[in-house]
Enzyme design. Sequence first.
Site, PDB file in Angstrom:
ATOM      1  N   ASP A 323      -4.199  -2.083  -6.368  1.00  0.00           N
ATOM      2  CA  ASP A 323      -4.036  -1.405  -5.087  1.00  0.00           C
ATOM      3  C   ASP A 323      -3.490  -2.393  -4.054  1.00  0.00           C
ATOM      4  OD1 ASP A 323      -4.655   0.868  -3.209  1.00  0.00           O
ATOM      5  OD2 ASP A 323      -5.932  -0.683  -2.331  1.00  0.00           O
ATOM      6  N   GLU A 360       0.989  -1.857  -7.159  1.00  0.00           N
ATOM      7  CA  GLU A 360       1.445  -1.038  -6.036  1.00  0.00           C
ATOM      8  C   GLU A 360       2.049  -2.034  -5.056  1.00  0.00           C
ATOM      9  OE1 GLU A 360      -0.213   2.304  -2.880  1.00  0.00           O
ATOM     10  OE2 GLU A 360      -1.462   0.567  -3.351  1.00  0.00           O
TER      11      GLU A 360
END
Length: 681
Positions: A323, A360
């Site tokens: 993330d 990401e």
Amino acid sequence: MTAATTTAAPPGAHVVPGGVRFALRTAAPDAWLVLMRPDDGAVLREIRMDRAPGAGGLHTVTVPGLVPGTFHYGFRVAPRPGGTGPSPVLLDPYAAELGGGGAWGERPAYRSALPDGSFDWGDDRPPGIPAADLVVYELHVRGFTRHGSSGVARPGTYAGLREKIPYLRQLGVNCVELLPVAEFDETDNTYTDPATGRPLPNYWGYNTVGFLAPKAAYAADRRPGGPGRELKELVKALHAAGIEVLLDVVLGHTAEGDRRGPLLSFRALDEPAYYLLGPDGAYRNLTATGNTVNANHPVTRAFLLDCLRHWATEYRVDGFRFDMASILARGTDGALLEEPPLLAEIAADPVLAGRRLIAEATDAAGAYQVGSFPHHGRFAEWNMRYRDAARRLLAGRPGSVAEFATRLVGSPDLYAGRPATASVNYVTCHDGYTLADLTTYERRRNEANGEGGRDGVADEDSWNCGHEGPTRNLDIRRLRERQARNAFLLLLTSQGVPMFPAGDELGRTQRGNNNAYSQDSPTGWLDWAGLARHRDLYTFVRRCLAFRRAEPVLRREHHPVDTLPDGWSLPPVSWHGEEPGQPDWSEGSTLLAALLHEERPLPGGPPSTVYLAVNSGHGPRALRVPDPPPGTRWHLFADTAAPPGRQAHRAGAEPPCPSPHHSLAAHSALALVARPLKSAL
């Protein structure tokens, strides 16, 4: 009686002959072990720890007679210079389990725990799926089975997800990506439901409390050691079904927030090592959560590597999705580094060898490294450029045909010199609209999040097909259903690794909420009744997945080019329009047609050839399809505008096309496959 350990030891609590050894790294001059009763957290005793000389601030103590599962523990540390009094009881950053969490939604009173780590993995083996064959299915452990329609015995748990493995196999996915399962506090949300005034949860879990501990409230068995065992049983069962497991890990920030947040551990142990601080000592908030982990500080770097190794070895997961991974590329001053040491160490770590690494490649401070993330030959990326191009093509936006053509062949502009599988392609994910909502709403409807409807992305390149929100108009409803089929057909015929979120294949809606992080409700859960309501879509997706498995040309590692190799009958990719060899790359084009060809995907075997065409315009288009390879003829796999039952055919049983001429309806897509003449009916 205690016996102090005087040599360096691994951080955390570890069983040793005759007892348990505790080790804590802290910049504080003094530290104490606090032993607590598991039932209520009452302090049993505090034991001063010894500072190991030359061990970088490591404090250790061994306590004889302790047995895992019979105690909880924590630490106190003396204040750093300028502080007053000892700290409150702190969590062990290396705790393998956190007790005191209670059932889902109960305010936790966290305590560190040492579970019995024994588990019989039996003949467990990682599926070892080639990257080109991977299909990633993103899901929320609780939301996947929490709805009353799920039909499982233990809804909302690891065990409940395990009951749904037959569904995953039937659908045809071979990898699940789990939203965060490291311990988090779902009650840590300052917003309330505007309709009821009740506190909203932090449902998704992107606020890690225990980086090495499984989320206890996701377990049906919350006894000591139960959450870890249940998660391991899930991983083992998924592996046995040939399904890999990826974890969505949140390493860039913690649940401590800024100095107004809860003091859990890192702030007291060594604040400047664990967090990015500005020249004035204030927290750098590059994650929009209050704090930013100082990922490339040597102390924090070692901790984050240990976290990943723990999940890889103790839980045997097959990889990680990082993330806001750009946070991990920032230096101690907050600036992006050209060569971040943490990413280099993750990529080269022998324990993590063979594990999938997916970034990401953005963060909340404006970093956008899609195609430029420091990959070291190991990191793939969530390809947001693919997402945006696919959405724009589906909506018929100017310039979208040429843009999506590049995405279709694996984004060679972004991943030159790397395999096409560096691109994880997706149209939707947990962030943003579901696929059904992408065709239903152009305005977000997030009022239930308690933030005045201002949260979430304002423009998602969505198209409501002519009406905002639900409608009884059959033409609009049919168009929306066709757009969903278009999206899946494009995704599953593109080079790269396809990913889609659980429920898109069942028409799942969040009723226009494009930031459902706080919606532990039917809005955030998968309604399994969608399987009956959207049976045609589900069947279409299953057949597209089977078609992808059957056609090697759709699963290439390399980026296809439009030049003819020696000995090939067709180039790896060729571009077309209404007539063969006449593509329209103009800004206003609404027709994309590509012929994908692999001459000999298997030594001595037949070629694999697929023709794909998509019409994003408002009117039909007449196509003349180029000739297939010699000795073959075209068969129809999919026509997204066809009547139910004929929108996609079973792989290997596609009917032959009687003519090279095809009519492509407005907002529809077509896929043909070349089959040897002898197999034609």
